[in-house]
Design an enzyme around this catalytic site. Structure first.
Site, PDB file in Angstrom:
ATOM      1  N   LYS A 178       0.837  -1.206   0.000  1.00 32.95           N
ATOM      2  CA  LYS A 178       0.000   0.000   0.000  1.00 32.95           C
ATOM      3  C   LYS A 178       0.874   1.259   0.000  1.00 32.95           C
ATOM      4  CE  LYS A 178      -1.719   1.554   4.112  1.00 32.95           C
ATOM      5  NZ  LYS A 178      -1.410   2.967   4.404  1.00 32.95           N
ATOM      6  N   ASN A 179       1.857   1.286   0.902  1.00 28.77           N
ATOM      7  CA  ASN A 179       2.614   2.526   1.069  1.00 28.77           C
ATOM      8  C   ASN A 179       3.625   2.767  -0.047  1.00 28.77           C
ATOM      9  OD1 ASN A 179       1.058   3.026   3.252  1.00 28.77           O
ATOM     10  ND2 ASN A 179       2.610   2.511   4.781  1.00 28.77           N
ATOM     11  N   CYS A 209      -4.847  13.027  12.982  1.00 31.11           N
ATOM     12  CA  CYS A 209      -5.578  11.767  12.892  1.00 31.11           C
ATOM     13  C   CYS A 209      -5.364  10.997  14.182  1.00 31.11           C
ATOM     14  CB  CYS A 209      -5.156  10.969  11.674  1.00 31.11           C
ATOM     15  SG  CYS A 209      -3.564  10.191  11.839  1.00 31.11           S
ATOM     16  N   ARG A 211       0.595  14.567  13.195  1.00 29.81           N
ATOM     17  CA  ARG A 211       0.991  14.384  11.804  1.00 29.81           C
ATOM     18  C   ARG A 211       1.041  15.686  10.977  1.00 29.81           C
ATOM     19  NH1 ARG A 211      -1.308   8.894   9.392  1.00 29.81           N
ATOM     20  NH2 ARG A 211       0.664   9.005   8.279  1.00 29.81           N
ATOM     21  N   ASP A 251       4.469   0.739  12.087  1.00 25.22           N
ATOM     22  CA  ASP A 251       3.268   0.091  11.551  1.00 25.22           C
ATOM     23  C   ASP A 251       3.120  -1.359  12.006  1.00 25.22           C
ATOM     24  OD1 ASP A 251       2.631   2.430  10.323  1.00 25.22           O
ATOM     25  OD2 ASP A 251       3.359   1.859   8.337  1.00 25.22           O
ATOM     26  N   ARG A 289      -8.618  -0.484   4.515  1.00 24.21           N
ATOM     27  CA  ARG A 289      -7.718   0.533   3.955  1.00 24.21           C
ATOM     28  C   ARG A 289      -6.356  -0.072   3.652  1.00 24.21           C
ATOM     29  NH1 ARG A 289      -7.235   6.059   6.878  1.00 24.21           N
ATOM     30  NH2 ARG A 289      -5.889   6.190   5.072  1.00 24.21           N
TER      31      ARG A 289
HETATM   32  N1  EPU Z   1       6.458  14.514  10.633  1.00 26.50           N
HETATM   33  C1  EPU Z   1       6.683  15.833  10.904  1.00 26.50           C
HETATM   34  N2  EPU Z   1       6.529  16.732   9.889  1.00 26.50           N
HETATM   35  C2  EPU Z   1       6.206  16.368   8.623  1.00 26.50           C
HETATM   36  C3  EPU Z   1       5.990  14.994   8.356  1.00 26.50           C
HETATM   37  C4  EPU Z   1       6.125  14.095   9.378  1.00 26.50           C
HETATM   38  O1  EPU Z   1       6.988  16.204  12.032  1.00 26.50           O
HETATM   39  O2  EPU Z   1       6.092  17.243   7.756  1.00 26.50           O
HETATM   40  C5  EPU Z   1       6.589  13.531  11.717  1.00 26.50           C
HETATM   41  C6  EPU Z   1       5.334  12.696  11.926  1.00 26.50           C
HETATM   42  O3  EPU Z   1       4.376  13.352  12.720  1.00 26.50           O
HETATM   43  C7  EPU Z   1       5.905  11.454  12.582  1.00 26.50           C
HETATM   44  C8  EPU Z   1       7.236  11.303  11.887  1.00 26.50           C
HETATM   45  O4  EPU Z   1       7.557  12.581  11.331  1.00 26.50           O
HETATM   46  O5  EPU Z   1       6.128  11.689  13.947  1.00 26.50           O
HETATM   47  C9  EPU Z   1       7.257  10.282  10.783  1.00 26.50           C
HETATM   48  O6  EPU Z   1       6.113  10.440   9.942  1.00 26.50           O
HETATM   49  P1  EPU Z   1       6.180  10.209   8.372  1.00 26.50           P
HETATM   50  O7  EPU Z   1       6.091  11.510   7.685  1.00 26.50           O
HETATM   51  O8  EPU Z   1       7.337   9.321   8.052  1.00 26.50           O
HETATM   52  O9  EPU Z   1       4.831   9.440   8.107  1.00 26.50           O
HETATM   53  P2  EPU Z   1       4.052   9.474   6.775  1.00 26.50           P
HETATM   54  O10 EPU Z   1       5.028   9.578   5.692  1.00 26.50           O
HETATM   55  O11 EPU Z   1       2.938  10.444   6.836  1.00 26.50           O
HETATM   56  C10 EPU Z   1       4.156   6.907   6.250  1.00 26.50           C
HETATM   57  C11 EPU Z   1       3.178   5.779   6.150  1.00 26.50           C
HETATM   58  C12 EPU Z   1       2.627   5.458   7.518  1.00 26.50           C
HETATM   59  C13 EPU Z   1       3.794   5.088   8.436  1.00 26.50           C
HETATM   60  C14 EPU Z   1       4.821   6.231   8.468  1.00 26.50           C
HETATM   61  C15 EPU Z   1       6.065   5.896   9.253  1.00 26.50           C
HETATM   62  C16 EPU Z   1       2.267   6.022   3.937  1.00 26.50           C
HETATM   63  C17 EPU Z   1       1.086   6.267   3.071  1.00 26.50           C
HETATM   64  N3  EPU Z   1       2.090   6.135   5.253  1.00 26.50           N
HETATM   65  O12 EPU Z   1       3.409   8.014   6.758  1.00 26.50           O
HETATM   66  O13 EPU Z   1       1.788   4.330   7.349  1.00 26.50           O
HETATM   67  O14 EPU Z   1       3.323   4.869   9.742  1.00 26.50           O
HETATM   68  O15 EPU Z   1       5.231   6.545   7.118  1.00 26.50           O
HETATM   69  O16 EPU Z   1       6.683   4.773   8.743  1.00 26.50           O
HETATM   70  O17 EPU Z   1       3.315   5.689   3.433  1.00 26.50           O
HETATM   71  C18 EPU Z   1       0.038   2.866   7.871  1.00 26.50           C
HETATM   72  O18 EPU Z   1       0.296   2.268   6.805  1.00 26.50           O
HETATM   73  O19 EPU Z   1      -0.747   2.409   8.737  1.00 26.50           O
HETATM   74  C19 EPU Z   1       0.674   4.156   8.133  1.00 26.50           C
HETATM   75  C20 EPU Z   1       0.220   5.018   9.038  1.00 26.50           C
END
Ligand code: EPU
Length: 420
Positions: free
Chosen positions: A22-23, A116, A121, A307, A399
């Site tokens: 998915k990701n 969320c 996030r 995850d 999802r």
């Molecule tokens: N963060 C910030 N600022 C930003 C972006 C992120 O502070 O601009 C923080 C977040 O709040 C968090 C950390 O950085 O504390 C890491 O978040 P990240 O940005 O890596 O998460 P994401 O890219 O939004 C993806 C996956 C998530 C998974 C995370 C971490 C996708 C679609 N989603 O989210 O997947 O938990 O990386 O590995 O790729 C899931 O599949 O259930 C899921 C939530």
């Protein structure tokens, strides 16, 4: 709305083929916006999030169709640059259209996703990256409005308070593919899904080096073309099935998996006593001894994935002794504790730590899923529990888990759906 009813206590046994990731898929679908030529993504999982991303692409003027595991994306004459709140609020990954839209059209208006259940996030790192490339950013009535007459390669430090960011790395990397000159992303995410996106972009004609390391270098190009690409298997689905086998004292063979993507999970499961072997590209897992408690800390890749945290908690709740799970990526990702405790687990939260005192048995109960991985954790607990467990709000599961009911049924689980 459906709920899932699970009759607990059956040992899982058999083989399961893991679906596409998915990701990896979601940002790759967003990347199709970078070209006018057709793209075909193979091995796509049938998930609610997949269909949401297809709807977003259609709202942006693409024609997108999903048949037999293949998604075809083609251009139309109706290209749009606004991603609506109704999509971005239901699926944060949709924010990933920002980079490709900015790169292709030099402007975009994308709804801010908001918080969320797993935490705040924010998207500050995404915006920092776009700004560094030369975009003007304005926040207007809940939308990010970006514009750039020209995008220029630069050096961007993308680390945040909780480490690197997967989707910010993806977003900025996509925007930089069509900037002039070289962009260096420092403290880039190293997750396999970022690597898969980089490989997809390279097949489209992008010039990217260093992906899979914290320093990614992108040399901008004028044009990207259409391609056909097969995405990687879902490492989190694979890890979830491994725990399903362990929690039921079962035996499982996983096909369509990449061992290296599961390094931290396999290592931890082996440390606590699981018997896991690589065999002809498949992974075989069984339980031959009593599991031991563990200390687990979630980190960005190659650390233990956040995850898999909730699923691991289900397992540890049945392991004699005290285990500690520390959540370093999303310190508030603990909604499942209260539900597990309703099933008889003994778990206490102290800030970013969960202290788990293993119990002999969980008892089936009515529980409520709060997010995708929390739902998986409750299903796992239900597999091992005495009696019947009813998990409501299972749309969260849809999802991220392709055909989960059928896959579990084939492994011997007695489960069915009922209307809420
Ligand atoms: N963060 C910030 N600022 C930003 C972006 C992120 O502070 O601009 C923080 C977040 O709040 C968090 C950390 O950085 O504390 C890491 O978040 P990240 O940005 O890596 O998460 P994401 O890219 O939004 C993806 C996956 C998530 C998974 C995370 C971490 C996708 C679609 N989603 O989210 O997947 O938990 O990386 O590995 O790729 C899931 O599949 O259930 C899921 C939530």
């Amino acid at each position: 709305m459906d709920r899932l009813i699970i009759q607990g206590g059956r040992r899982l046994k058999g083989e399961v083929a893991i679906s596409g990731s998915k990701n990896a898929l979601l940002p790759i679908l967003a990347a199709t916006l970078l070209t006018d030529e057709p793209c075909c993504i193979k091995g796509a999982p049938r998930l609610r999030d997949t269909y949401t991303m297809i709807k977003i692409l259609r709202s942006l003027g693409k024609a997108a169709d999903f048949k037999n595991g293949e998604i075809w994306v083609k251009s139309t004459s109706r290209a749009q640059t606004t991603a609506d709140y109704k999509f971005v609020s239901t699926m944060r990954a949709s924010f990933c259209v920002l980079g490709p839209l900015l790169a292709k059209f030099r402007k975009a208006k994308v709804s801010l996703p908001g918080g969320c259940v797993i935490g705040l996030r924010p998207v500050d790192l995404h915006l920092k990256g776009m700004r560094a490339l030369g975009a003007d950013i304005d926040i207007q009535r809940g939308y990010v409005v970006v514009k750039a007459t020209r995008l220029s390669g630069t050096h961007i430090y993308l680390g945040g308070a909780f480490g690197s960011s997967v989707l910010a790395t993806a977003n900025v990397m996509m925007a930089a593919t069509r900037a002039s000159g070289i962009t260096k992303i420092e403290s880039a995410a190293c997750e396999p899904e970022v690597v898969d996106l980089a490989k997809f972009l390279i097949s489209m004609g992008a010039k990217i080096k260093g992906y899979g390391t914290p320093l990614i270098e992108i040399q901008g190009v004028k044009r990207l073309h259409g391609i056909s690409y097969k995405i990687i298997p879902d490492r989190i689905e694979a890890g979830t099935f491994m725990i399903a086998a362990l929690i039921t004292k079962g035996e499982i063979k996983l096909t369509n998996v990449v061992w290296q993507h599961l390094g931290a999970v396999i290592d931890k499961l082996q440390q606590i006593g699981a018997d896991i072997k690589k065999q002809d590209g498949a992974i075989k897992l069984k339980l031959t001894k009593q599991l031991k408690p563990a200390n687990i800390t979630t980190l960005s890749y190659p650390g233990f994935p956040t995850d898999m945290q909730a699923q691991m908690m289900s397992l540890m709740s049945l392991v004699k002794g005290v285990s500690i799970i520390t959540e370093k990526v999303y310190p508030d990702r603990f909604m499942h504790i209260a539900e597990l405790n309703r099933m008889g687990a003994h778990i206490q939260r102290q800030g970013p730590h969960a202290i788990i005192e293993g119990v002999k048995q969980l008892c089936g109960a009515r529980v409520m899923a709060s997010d995708l991985r929390a739902s998986a954790c409750l299903v796992l607990a239900g597999l091992a529990a005495r009696g019947v467990t009813s998990v409501s709000r299972i749309y969260h599961l849809e999802r991220g888990y392709d055909n989960l009911d059928e896959k579990l049924r084939k492994l011997g689980v007695n489960l069915w759906r009922e209307k809420e």
